[in-house]
Design a protein around this motif. Structure first.
Motif, PDB file in Angstrom:
ATOM      1  N   THR A  11       0.835  -1.207   0.000  1.00  0.00           N
ATOM      2  CA  THR A  11       0.000   0.000   0.000  1.00  0.00           C
ATOM      3  C   THR A  11       0.863   1.247   0.000  1.00  0.00           C
ATOM      4  OG1 THR A  11      -1.774  -1.174   1.152  1.00  0.00           O
ATOM      5  CG2 THR A  11      -1.803   1.228   1.280  1.00  0.00           C
ATOM      6  N   ASP A  12       1.890   1.254   0.839  1.00  0.00           N
ATOM      7  CA  ASP A  12       2.760   2.434   0.947  1.00  0.00           C
ATOM      8  C   ASP A  12       3.555   2.670  -0.341  1.00  0.00           C
ATOM      9  OD1 ASP A  12       1.796   2.653   3.529  1.00  0.00           O
ATOM     10  OD2 ASP A  12       3.638   1.931   4.482  1.00  0.00           O
ATOM     11  N   ALA A  13       4.068   1.599  -0.933  1.00  0.00           N
ATOM     12  CA  ALA A  13       4.819   1.739  -2.188  1.00  0.00           C
ATOM     13  C   ALA A  13       3.898   2.241  -3.298  1.00  0.00           C
ATOM     14  CB  ALA A  13       5.462   0.411  -2.574  1.00  0.00           C
ATOM     15  N   MET A  14       2.711   1.675  -3.388  1.00  0.00           N
ATOM     16  CA  MET A  14       1.765   2.107  -4.424  1.00  0.00           C
ATOM     17  C   MET A  14       1.323   3.551  -4.201  1.00  0.00           C
ATOM     18  SD  MET A  14       1.556  -0.068  -6.792  1.00  0.00           S
ATOM     19  CE  MET A  14       0.247   0.766  -7.684  1.00  0.00           C
ATOM     20  N   ALA A  15       1.242   3.988  -2.953  1.00  0.00           N
ATOM     21  CA  ALA A  15       0.874   5.383  -2.678  1.00  0.00           C
ATOM     22  C   ALA A  15       1.898   6.326  -3.297  1.00  0.00           C
ATOM     23  CB  ALA A  15       0.756   5.619  -1.176  1.00  0.00           C
ATOM     24  N   VAL A  16       3.173   5.978  -3.224  1.00  0.00           N
ATOM     25  CA  VAL A  16       4.222   6.808  -3.826  1.00  0.00           C
ATOM     26  C   VAL A  16       4.055   6.836  -5.342  1.00  0.00           C
ATOM     27  CG1 VAL A  16       6.716   6.986  -4.238  1.00  0.00           C
ATOM     28  CG2 VAL A  16       5.855   6.510  -1.939  1.00  0.00           C
ATOM     29  N   VAL A  17       3.776   5.696  -5.940  1.00  0.00           N
ATOM     30  CA  VAL A  17       3.582   5.629  -7.392  1.00  0.00           C
ATOM     31  C   VAL A  17       2.395   6.506  -7.800  1.00  0.00           C
ATOM     32  CG1 VAL A  17       3.033   4.116  -9.339  1.00  0.00           C
ATOM     33  CG2 VAL A  17       4.650   3.354  -7.568  1.00  0.00           C
ATOM     34  N   HIS A  18       1.305   6.405  -7.048  1.00  0.00           N
ATOM     35  CA  HIS A  18       0.121   7.218  -7.373  1.00  0.00           C
ATOM     36  C   HIS A  18       0.400   8.714  -7.183  1.00  0.00           C
ATOM     37  CE1 HIS A  18      -2.785   4.151  -8.393  1.00  0.00           C
ATOM     38  NE2 HIS A  18      -2.333   3.429  -7.394  1.00  0.00           N
ATOM     39  N   LYS A  19       1.182   9.072  -6.183  1.00  0.00           N
ATOM     40  CA  LYS A  19       1.554  10.481  -6.000  1.00  0.00           C
ATOM     41  C   LYS A  19       2.413  10.966  -7.158  1.00  0.00           C
ATOM     42  CE  LYS A  19       1.348  10.434  -0.960  1.00  0.00           C
ATOM     43  NZ  LYS A  19       2.144  10.474   0.275  1.00  0.00           N
ATOM     44  N   TRP A  20       3.307  10.093  -7.633  1.00  0.00           N
ATOM     45  CA  TRP A  20       4.140  10.446  -8.781  1.00  0.00           C
ATOM     46  C   TRP A  20       3.267  10.673 -10.011  1.00  0.00           C
ATOM     47  CZ3 TRP A  20       4.963   8.246 -13.541  1.00  0.00           C
ATOM     48  CH2 TRP A  20       6.044   8.746 -14.273  1.00  0.00           C
ATOM     49  N   VAL A  21       2.297   9.782 -10.246  1.00  0.00           N
ATOM     50  CA  VAL A  21       1.384   9.924 -11.386  1.00  0.00           C
ATOM     51  C   VAL A  21       0.575  11.218 -11.243  1.00  0.00           C
ATOM     52  CG1 VAL A  21      -0.681   8.960 -12.504  1.00  0.00           C
ATOM     53  CG2 VAL A  21       1.251   7.470 -11.933  1.00  0.00           C
ATOM     54  N   ASP A  22       0.074  11.490 -10.043  1.00  0.00           N
ATOM     55  CA  ASP A  22      -0.701  12.721  -9.814  1.00  0.00           C
ATOM     56  C   ASP A  22       0.134  13.965 -10.128  1.00  0.00           C
ATOM     57  OD1 ASP A  22      -2.864  11.187  -9.031  1.00  0.00           O
ATOM     58  OD2 ASP A  22      -2.549  11.535  -6.873  1.00  0.00           O
ATOM     59  N   ALA A  23       1.394  13.956  -9.702  1.00  0.00           N
ATOM     60  CA  ALA A  23       2.271  15.107  -9.980  1.00  0.00           C
ATOM     61  C   ALA A  23       2.470  15.266 -11.484  1.00  0.00           C
ATOM     62  CB  ALA A  23       3.615  14.942  -9.269  1.00  0.00           C
ATOM     63  N   PHE A  24       2.680  14.156 -12.196  1.00  0.00           N
ATOM     64  CA  PHE A  24       2.827  14.226 -13.647  1.00  0.00           C
ATOM     65  C   PHE A  24       1.572  14.818 -14.276  1.00  0.00           C
ATOM     66  CE2 PHE A  24       2.030  12.526 -17.874  1.00  0.00           C
ATOM     67  CZ  PHE A  24       3.191  12.902 -18.535  1.00  0.00           C
TER      68      PHE A  24
END
Length: 150
Positions: A24-37
């Motif tokens: 969950t924590d790792a995927m949260a970082v990925v989703h934050k990266w996508v949101d920033a993009f």
């Protein structure tokens, strides 16, 4: 014997919970990266990358590595998009096909859909992203990612 079985069951549950939390924590970082993009916020997006990350993408120079690699990729992507008349890029991350967590590292493979406007025309591209993340004292960070169109 019942006590031993109970201890083993609790230990297995605790390991599973930690693994689920790490996923969950790792995927949260990925989703934050996508949101920033998707917001066009390369400064924030770059903060999710470890210093010395490696990026592989389908536009020249195709590989970015070393200190500030993600920030340089964002800058180069902006130049590429301008030259290719790409505006309003947005990525949607699909359900992970593969997510392994082992020894403080995460390996993710997920389908993506990228939409954008190119020279005034809407475009939709299916792709796949592969990411490596490392868990450190400040949490998960992206240490590498590669993008490919499908």
């Amino acid at each position: 014997m019942k006590k031993l079985a109970a201890v083993i069951a609790v230990a297995m549950f605790a390991c599973g919970a930690a693994s689920a939390s790490d996923k969950t924590d790792a995927m949260a970082v990925v989703h934050k990266w996508v949101d920033a993009f998707n917001k066009g916020d390369g400064k924030t997006g770059s903060t999710y990358c470890a210093d010395g990350a490696i990026v592989i993408d389908d536009f020249a120079p195709h590989v970015w590595q070393g200190s500030g690699a993600c920030a340089t990729w964002y800058k180069d992507y902006g130049a590429f998009a301008t030259k290719a008349q790409i505006t309003s890029p947005s990525v949607t991350l699909g359900k992970a096909r593969h997510l392994d967590i082992d020894s403080g590292y995460a390996y993710l493979v997920a389908p993506t859909t990228q939409t954008f406007t190119q020279a005034g025309k809407p475009v939709t591209e299916k792709g796949i992203v592969t990411m490596i993340l490392k868990k450190g004292s400040s949490g998960w960070q992206i240490t590498g990612w590669a993008w490919a169109d499908q």
